[in-house]
Scaffold this motif. Structure first.
Motif, PDB file in Angstrom:
ATOM      1  N   GLY A 189     -23.118 -84.717  11.168  1.00 56.94           N
ATOM      2  CA  GLY A 189     -23.868 -85.897  11.561  1.00 56.94           C
ATOM      3  C   GLY A 189     -25.044 -86.203  10.657  1.00 56.94           C
ATOM      4  O   GLY A 189     -25.367 -85.453   9.744  1.00 56.94           O
ATOM      5  N   PRO A 190     -25.724 -87.312  10.948  1.00 61.14           N
ATOM      6  CA  PRO A 190     -26.801 -87.812  10.094  1.00 61.14           C
ATOM      7  C   PRO A 190     -28.212 -87.406  10.511  1.00 61.14           C
ATOM      8  O   PRO A 190     -29.184 -87.894   9.943  1.00 61.14           O
ATOM      9  N   SER A 191     -28.372 -86.515  11.476  1.00 60.39           N
ATOM     10  CA  SER A 191     -29.706 -86.279  12.049  1.00 60.39           C
ATOM     11  C   SER A 191     -30.708 -85.639  11.094  1.00 60.39           C
ATOM     12  O   SER A 191     -31.902 -85.693  11.351  1.00 60.39           O
ATOM     13  N   MET A 192     -30.250 -85.046   9.998  1.00 64.42           N
ATOM     14  CA  MET A 192     -31.187 -84.416   9.067  1.00 64.42           C
ATOM     15  C   MET A 192     -31.318 -85.182   7.745  1.00 64.42           C
ATOM     16  O   MET A 192     -31.890 -84.681   6.782  1.00 64.42           O
ATOM     17  N   LEU A 193     -30.790 -86.408   7.700  1.00 60.48           N
ATOM     18  CA  LEU A 193     -30.967 -87.233   6.504  1.00 60.48           C
ATOM     19  C   LEU A 193     -32.445 -87.519   6.299  1.00 60.48           C
ATOM     20  O   LEU A 193     -33.160 -87.687   7.280  1.00 60.48           O
ATOM     21  N   PRO A 194     -32.983 -87.595   5.134  1.00 58.59           N
ATOM     22  CA  PRO A 194     -32.328 -87.466   3.847  1.00 58.59           C
ATOM     23  C   PRO A 194     -32.245 -86.032   3.329  1.00 58.59           C
ATOM     24  O   PRO A 194     -31.659 -85.783   2.284  1.00 58.59           O
ATOM     25  N   THR A 195     -32.810 -85.068   4.045  1.00 58.69           N
ATOM     26  CA  THR A 195     -32.837 -83.686   3.571  1.00 58.69           C
ATOM     27  C   THR A 195     -31.440 -83.096   3.465  1.00 58.69           C
ATOM     28  O   THR A 195     -31.090 -82.483   2.442  1.00 58.69           O
ATOM     29  N   LEU A 196     -30.657 -83.223   4.525  1.00 60.56           N
ATOM     30  CA  LEU A 196     -29.292 -82.692   4.558  1.00 60.56           C
ATOM     31  C   LEU A 196     -28.339 -83.813   4.951  1.00 60.56           C
ATOM     32  O   LEU A 196     -28.672 -84.627   5.813  1.00 60.56           O
ATOM     33  N   GLU A 197     -27.170 -83.815   4.351  1.00 59.16           N
ATOM     34  CA  GLU A 197     -26.187 -84.851   4.624  1.00 59.16           C
ATOM     35  C   GLU A 197     -25.038 -84.305   5.448  1.00 59.16           C
ATOM     36  O   GLU A 197     -24.784 -83.097   5.461  1.00 59.16           O
ATOM     37  N   ASN A 198     -24.335 -85.217   6.108  1.00 60.59           N
ATOM     38  CA  ASN A 198     -23.138 -84.843   6.858  1.00 60.59           C
ATOM     39  C   ASN A 198     -22.180 -84.076   5.939  1.00 60.59           C
ATOM     40  O   ASN A 198     -21.972 -84.467   4.794  1.00 60.59           O
ATOM     41  N   ASN A 199     -21.654 -82.974   6.434  1.00 61.24           N
ATOM     42  CA  ASN A 199     -20.700 -82.107   5.728  1.00 61.24           C
ATOM     43  C   ASN A 199     -21.312 -81.235   4.644  1.00 61.24           C
ATOM     44  O   ASN A 199     -20.576 -80.560   3.929  1.00 61.24           O
ATOM     45  N   ASP A 200     -22.637 -81.223   4.490  1.00 62.90           N
ATOM     46  CA  ASP A 200     -23.248 -80.243   3.592  1.00 62.90           C
ATOM     47  C   ASP A 200     -22.930 -78.858   4.131  1.00 62.90           C
ATOM     48  O   ASP A 200     -22.874 -78.645   5.347  1.00 62.90           O
ATOM     49  N   ARG A 201     -22.733 -77.913   3.243  1.00 67.33           N
ATOM     50  CA  ARG A 201     -22.491 -76.527   3.635  1.00 67.33           C
ATOM     51  C   ARG A 201     -23.706 -75.695   3.268  1.00 67.33           C
ATOM     52  O   ARG A 201     -24.215 -75.790   2.155  1.00 67.33           O
ATOM     53  N   LEU A 202     -24.149 -74.891   4.239  1.00 72.23           N
ATOM     54  CA  LEU A 202     -25.376 -74.114   4.080  1.00 72.23           C
ATOM     55  C   LEU A 202     -25.146 -72.650   4.401  1.00 72.23           C
ATOM     56  O   LEU A 202     -24.239 -72.305   5.155  1.00 72.23           O
ATOM     57  N   ILE A 203     -26.025 -71.822   3.872  1.00 69.48           N
ATOM     58  CA  ILE A 203     -26.099 -70.422   4.282  1.00 69.48           C
ATOM     59  C   ILE A 203     -27.328 -70.288   5.172  1.00 69.48           C
ATOM     60  O   ILE A 203     -28.436 -70.666   4.785  1.00 69.48           O
ATOM     61  N   VAL A 204     -27.110 -69.774   6.370  1.00 69.53           N
ATOM     62  CA  VAL A 204     -28.181 -69.590   7.340  1.00 69.53           C
ATOM     63  C   VAL A 204     -28.537 -68.109   7.402  1.00 69.53           C
ATOM     64  O   VAL A 204     -27.679 -67.256   7.631  1.00 69.53           O
ATOM     65  N   ASP A 205     -29.803 -67.822   7.181  1.00 69.16           N
ATOM     66  CA  ASP A 205     -30.343 -66.463   7.190  1.00 69.16           C
ATOM     67  C   ASP A 205     -30.647 -66.044   8.628  1.00 69.16           C
ATOM     68  O   ASP A 205     -31.477 -66.659   9.291  1.00 69.16           O
ATOM     69  N   LYS A 206     -29.958 -65.025   9.095  1.00 73.21           N
ATOM     70  CA  LYS A 206     -30.178 -64.532  10.456  1.00 73.21           C
ATOM     71  C   LYS A 206     -31.125 -63.332  10.481  1.00 73.21           C
ATOM     72  O   LYS A 206     -31.848 -63.135  11.444  1.00 73.21           O
ATOM     73  N   ILE A 207     -31.107 -62.549   9.427  1.00 75.05           N
ATOM     74  CA  ILE A 207     -31.830 -61.267   9.416  1.00 75.05           C
ATOM     75  C   ILE A 207     -33.343 -61.454   9.479  1.00 75.05           C
ATOM     76  O   ILE A 207     -34.039 -60.662  10.102  1.00 75.05           O
ATOM     77  N   SER A 208     -33.892 -62.517   8.867  1.00 71.56           N
ATOM     78  CA  SER A 208     -35.354 -62.654   8.857  1.00 71.56           C
ATOM     79  C   SER A 208     -35.921 -62.859  10.256  1.00 71.56           C
ATOM     80  O   SER A 208     -37.073 -62.516  10.508  1.00 71.56           O
ATOM     81  N   LEU A 209     -35.106 -63.384  11.186  1.00 74.69           N
ATOM     82  CA  LEU A 209     -35.587 -63.569  12.560  1.00 74.69           C
ATOM     83  C   LEU A 209     -35.810 -62.247  13.285  1.00 74.69           C
ATOM     84  O   LEU A 209     -36.495 -62.215  14.308  1.00 74.69           O
ATOM     85  N   VAL A 210     -35.258 -61.179  12.754  1.00 70.37           N
ATOM     86  CA  VAL A 210     -35.503 -59.852  13.327  1.00 70.37           C
ATOM     87  C   VAL A 210     -36.956 -59.449  13.084  1.00 70.37           C
ATOM     88  O   VAL A 210     -37.573 -58.785  13.903  1.00 70.37           O
ATOM     89  N   PHE A 211     -37.515 -59.897  11.960  1.00 67.90           N
ATOM     90  CA  PHE A 211     -38.842 -59.464  11.543  1.00 67.90           C
ATOM     91  C   PHE A 211     -39.957 -60.456  11.878  1.00 67.90           C
ATOM     92  O   PHE A 211     -41.108 -60.069  12.003  1.00 67.90           O
ATOM     93  N   LYS A 212     -39.596 -61.751  11.991  1.00 64.35           N
ATOM     94  CA  LYS A 212     -40.636 -62.729  12.284  1.00 64.35           C
ATOM     95  C   LYS A 212     -40.009 -63.982  12.882  1.00 64.35           C
ATOM     96  O   LYS A 212     -38.833 -64.263  12.685  1.00 64.35           O
ATOM     97  N   ASP A 213     -40.825 -64.736  13.614  1.00 66.73           N
ATOM     98  CA  ASP A 213     -40.382 -65.998  14.190  1.00 66.73           C
ATOM     99  C   ASP A 213     -40.340 -67.067  13.099  1.00 66.73           C
ATOM    100  O   ASP A 213     -40.994 -66.931  12.063  1.00 66.73           O
ATOM    101  N   PRO A 214     -39.603 -68.150  13.338  1.00 63.63           N
ATOM    102  CA  PRO A 214     -39.591 -69.236  12.353  1.00 63.63           C
ATOM    103  C   PRO A 214     -40.983 -69.819  12.174  1.00 63.63           C
ATOM    104  O   PRO A 214     -41.823 -69.751  13.075  1.00 63.63           O
ATOM    105  N   GLU A 215     -41.201 -70.401  11.000  1.00 65.54           N
ATOM    106  CA  GLU A 215     -42.483 -71.018  10.687  1.00 65.54           C
ATOM    107  C   GLU A 215     -42.359 -72.536  10.756  1.00 65.54           C
ATOM    108  O   GLU A 215     -41.253 -73.080  10.736  1.00 65.54           O
ATOM    109  N   ARG A 216     -43.503 -73.205  10.828  1.00 65.17           N
ATOM    110  CA  ARG A 216     -43.508 -74.656  10.845  1.00 65.17           C
ATOM    111  C   ARG A 216     -42.794 -75.194   9.605  1.00 65.17           C
ATOM    112  O   ARG A 216     -42.994 -74.712   8.508  1.00 65.17           O
ATOM    113  N   PHE A 217     -41.938 -76.173   9.824  1.00 68.87           N
ATOM    114  CA  PHE A 217     -41.142 -76.877   8.823  1.00 68.87           C
ATOM    115  C   PHE A 217     -39.905 -76.113   8.353  1.00 68.87           C
ATOM    116  O   PHE A 217     -39.162 -76.618   7.518  1.00 68.87           O
ATOM    117  N   ASP A 218     -39.660 -74.900   8.886  1.00 67.63           N
ATOM    118  CA  ASP A 218     -38.378 -74.242   8.607  1.00 67.63           C
ATOM    119  C   ASP A 218     -37.257 -75.091   9.196  1.00 67.63           C
ATOM    120  O   ASP A 218     -37.413 -75.679  10.280  1.00 67.63           O
TER     121      ASP A 218
END
Length: 185
Positions: A37-66
């Protein structure tokens, strides 16, 4: 033992170890996702493929603008940007973000805002009290998220505050299409 049988056993061991490593990486370290979908345009486009980091959440919470993915429903994950952290007071006034009363710039929206009619607003005015489960500040153990395409995004303005335990990971790398390869900003 014959050489053929030994080769077959070696191949089987290699396949089993590879599968185990892949499963462990996907469960605990990183996972590929597809933007829908288009909800992250213009940063990310529909069908973009990403790698999502799961391990860092073990050590700290997300930060503003992540840019994070989270379980929106039992069967659906969303990708949005963290705007408010626990204890923050978030307000949009005159198309500007205010965090705890201080004006905060959102450079990732500049391109989209420049394309607007000068009299149009990109983000409509609201306070946290206006959203589902509204309160004066973001509750402990939660974040407030928005899509970058503010006019076409189902985000905390509709879903309410997102519990930290529902966050799957932080989008770190875009790898497809090739023209969009890079760090997720």
């Amino acid at each position: 033992m014959s050489a053929k049988k030994s080769d077959w056993i070696d191949w089987l061991k290699t396949i089993i170890i590879t599968v185990i490593v892949i499963v462990l990486i996907r469960m605990f370290i990183a996972v590929p996702i597809v933007v829908e979908g288009p909800s992250m345009l213009p940063t990310l486009e529909n069908n973009d493929r990403l790698i999502v980091d799961k391990i860092s959440l073990v050590f700290k919470d997300p930060e503003r603008f992540d840019v994070v993915t989270f379980h929106a429903t039992e069967k659906k994950d969303y990708i949005k940007r963290v705007i408010g952290l626990p204890g923050d007071n978030i307000e949009y006034r005159d198309d500007q973000l205010y965090v705890n009363g201080e004006l905060v710039e959102e450079p990732y929206l500049q391109e989209a805002k420049q394309k607007l009619d000068p009299n149009a607003t990109y983000t409509t005015d609201f306070t946290l009290e206006d959203i589902p489960g509204g309160s004066i500040t973001v509750p402990d153990g939660h974040v407030f998220v928005l899509g970058d395409n503010r006019k076409n995004s189902t985000d905390s303005r509709h879903l309410g505050f997102i519990p930290l335990e529902q966050i799957v990971g932080i989008a770190r790398l875009s790898y497809w299409p090739v023209t969009n390869i890079g760090i997720v900003d």
